[in-house]
Design a protein around this motif. Structure first.
Motif, PDB file in Angstrom:
ATOM      1  N   ALA A  69     -13.111 -23.230  52.130  1.00  0.00           N
ATOM      2  CA  ALA A  69     -13.207 -23.488  53.326  1.00  0.00           C
ATOM      3  C   ALA A  69     -12.068 -23.839  54.154  1.00  0.00           C
ATOM      4  CB  ALA A  69     -14.599 -24.714  53.631  1.00  0.00           C
ATOM      5  N   ALA A  70     -11.134 -25.156  53.274  1.00  0.00           N
ATOM      6  CA  ALA A  70     -10.160 -25.580  53.946  1.00  0.00           C
ATOM      7  C   ALA A  70      -9.055 -24.559  54.063  1.00  0.00           C
ATOM      8  CB  ALA A  70      -9.694 -26.605  53.195  1.00  0.00           C
ATOM      9  N   ARG A  71      -9.072 -23.448  53.201  1.00  0.00           N
ATOM     10  CA  ARG A  71      -7.999 -22.531  53.135  1.00  0.00           C
ATOM     11  C   ARG A  71      -8.195 -21.535  54.369  1.00  0.00           C
ATOM     12  NH1 ARG A  71      -9.619 -17.776  49.334  1.00  0.00           N
ATOM     13  NH2 ARG A  71     -11.150 -17.440  51.034  1.00  0.00           N
ATOM     14  N   ASP A  72      -9.521 -21.245  54.583  1.00  0.00           N
ATOM     15  CA  ASP A  72      -9.643 -20.342  55.733  1.00  0.00           C
ATOM     16  C   ASP A  72      -9.535 -21.068  56.836  1.00  0.00           C
ATOM     17  OD1 ASP A  72     -10.962 -18.620  53.766  1.00  0.00           O
ATOM     18  OD2 ASP A  72     -13.065 -19.115  54.011  1.00  0.00           O
ATOM     19  N   VAL A  73      -9.676 -22.311  57.009  1.00  0.00           N
ATOM     20  CA  VAL A  73      -9.296 -22.911  58.481  1.00  0.00           C
ATOM     21  C   VAL A  73      -7.798 -22.966  58.573  1.00  0.00           C
ATOM     22  CG1 VAL A  73      -9.270 -24.986  59.382  1.00  0.00           C
ATOM     23  CG2 VAL A  73     -11.561 -24.404  58.213  1.00  0.00           C
ATOM     24  N   TYR A 110      -5.467 -28.141  52.971  1.00  0.00           N
ATOM     25  CA  TYR A 110      -5.953 -26.709  52.024  1.00  0.00           C
ATOM     26  C   TYR A 110      -4.933 -27.124  50.625  1.00  0.00           C
ATOM     27  CZ  TYR A 110      -4.375 -22.804  49.906  1.00  0.00           C
ATOM     28  OH  TYR A 110      -3.898 -21.573  48.733  1.00  0.00           O
ATOM     29  N   VAL A 111      -3.751 -27.531  51.123  1.00  0.00           N
ATOM     30  CA  VAL A 111      -2.764 -27.539  49.921  1.00  0.00           C
ATOM     31  C   VAL A 111      -3.487 -28.912  49.042  1.00  0.00           C
ATOM     32  CG1 VAL A 111      -0.684 -28.435  48.979  1.00  0.00           C
ATOM     33  CG2 VAL A 111      -0.704 -26.701  50.872  1.00  0.00           C
ATOM     34  N   ALA A 112      -3.971 -29.878  49.408  1.00  0.00           N
ATOM     35  CA  ALA A 112      -4.512 -31.113  48.519  1.00  0.00           C
ATOM     36  C   ALA A 112      -5.666 -30.723  48.154  1.00  0.00           C
ATOM     37  CB  ALA A 112      -4.532 -32.279  49.975  1.00  0.00           C
ATOM     38  N   ALA A 113      -6.465 -29.695  48.484  1.00  0.00           N
ATOM     39  CA  ALA A 113      -7.658 -29.263  47.819  1.00  0.00           C
ATOM     40  C   ALA A 113      -7.503 -28.183  47.002  1.00  0.00           C
ATOM     41  CB  ALA A 113      -8.663 -28.875  49.292  1.00  0.00           C
TER      42      ALA A 113
END
Length: 308
Positions: free
Chosen positions: A146-150, A205-208
């Motif tokens: 989800a974080a990547r898509d955002v 995103y990178v952190a997750a």
């Protein structure tokens, strides 16, 4: 129609359709459209030349006759794509008939179809763009995806990147600096400012992300760790726009279009927007704008003070 096209010309048209059916295996609907296009063309020529169109008259069609027909098409409001289709059918018939009857088809075959632009994706409003970004984050139950898509969608909109350029970012680009050096079409480099919202989204995103993001490896990863496929991004956008009731034109590339449009609406300079988008021609940038004509011309005048 019998007064406009001679029996010999009608027989030739029928033989041409049969030839097309045997040669190309074209669908009946397509052949019907071809025959209608040619029949309409010959009917116009009959009225223009003042007599029925037989084989001799068809062979005598000259450049002024073609210009008159093209002008008539424009006056009738026929769109460029339709005119191009009509002309293609006419050329095909005349080429075939000239080989059979032995006349010079140059006047017809040298006629050029009107130019037309490929339709550009419609921009979404600023509010819709923000809603899309938020809704994209709800499409996956896996937090890092989800974080990547955002992050991807935020970079597309906030930096005006092509999807290929966004997916071409590497682990070495994170954390995003104040500007990105993007290599676009034709290997041309440009400098793109990075908005804080885009930087923050990529940082989250990178952190997750559960995968090691090597300096030379892709920044955005698929579920199994490989490079993220653009079709995945398009699919996520499609689900989000359906939830929001947005039209099918709200695609990843439409976000780049929206980036340009919103900058221009805010008073951005066309030349600066051209550089940010990486367009080789200013006319391409103008095509990406969806603001009213008055605003466009005012902005153009500021970009070209010597042209006022």
């Amino acid at each position: 129609m019998s007064l406009e096209i001679s029996p010999g010309a009608r027989d030739a048209l029928s033989a041409w359709v049969d030839h097309m059916r045997a040669l190309d295996g074209a669908a009946d609907n397509t052949l019907t459209a071809y025959a209608r296009d040619v029949t309409t063309f010959l009917a116009f020529q009959a009225g223009h030349r003042g007599g029925p169109m037989g084989l001799t008259q068809i062979g005598a069609i000259r450049t002024p006759d073609m210009r008159a027909w093209m002008a008539d098409q424009r006056l009738r409001g026929t769109g460029p794509r339709s005119v191009a289709r009509h002309l293609s059918a006419v050329k095909s018939f005349i080429r075939w008939l000239s080989e059979r009857e032995g006349f010079d088809p140059t006047a017809v075959l040298s006629t050029r179809a009107p130019k037309f632009r490929k339709p550009l994706p419609r921009p979404v409003s600023q509010g819709a763009a923000k809603d899309l970004i938020a809704t994209v984050g709800l499409q996956s139950e896996t937090p890092w995806i989800a974080a990547r898509d955002v992050a991807v969608v935020t970079v597309l909109y906030g930096c005006g990147l092509r999807i290929s350029e966004s997916l071409g970012l590497t682990g070495g680009d994170a954390p995003l600096a104040d500007v990105l050096r993007i290599r676009g079409k034709g290997g041309k480099e440009r400098i793109v400012p990075v908005l804080p919202a885009a930087r923050d989204a990529v940082n989250r995103y990178v952190a997750a992300c559960p995968f090691d993001l090597e300096i030379d490896g892709p920044l955005f990863r698929g579920a199994r760790g490989g490079p993220l496929n653009g079709r995945i991004v398009a699919g996520v956008m499609a689900r989000a726009r359906m939830q929001l009731g947005l039209p099918s034109s709200a695609t990843p590339h439409a976000l780049r279009h929206s980036f340009a449009t919103h900058l221009l609406e805010a008073g951005g300079d066309l030349r600066s927007i051209q550089e940010l988008l990486g367009h080789a021609s200013l006319s391409t940038t103008q095509a990406y704008t969806a603001v009213d004509q008055v605003h466009l011309m005012e902005t153009y005048a500021r970009a070209h003070p010597h042209g006022r």
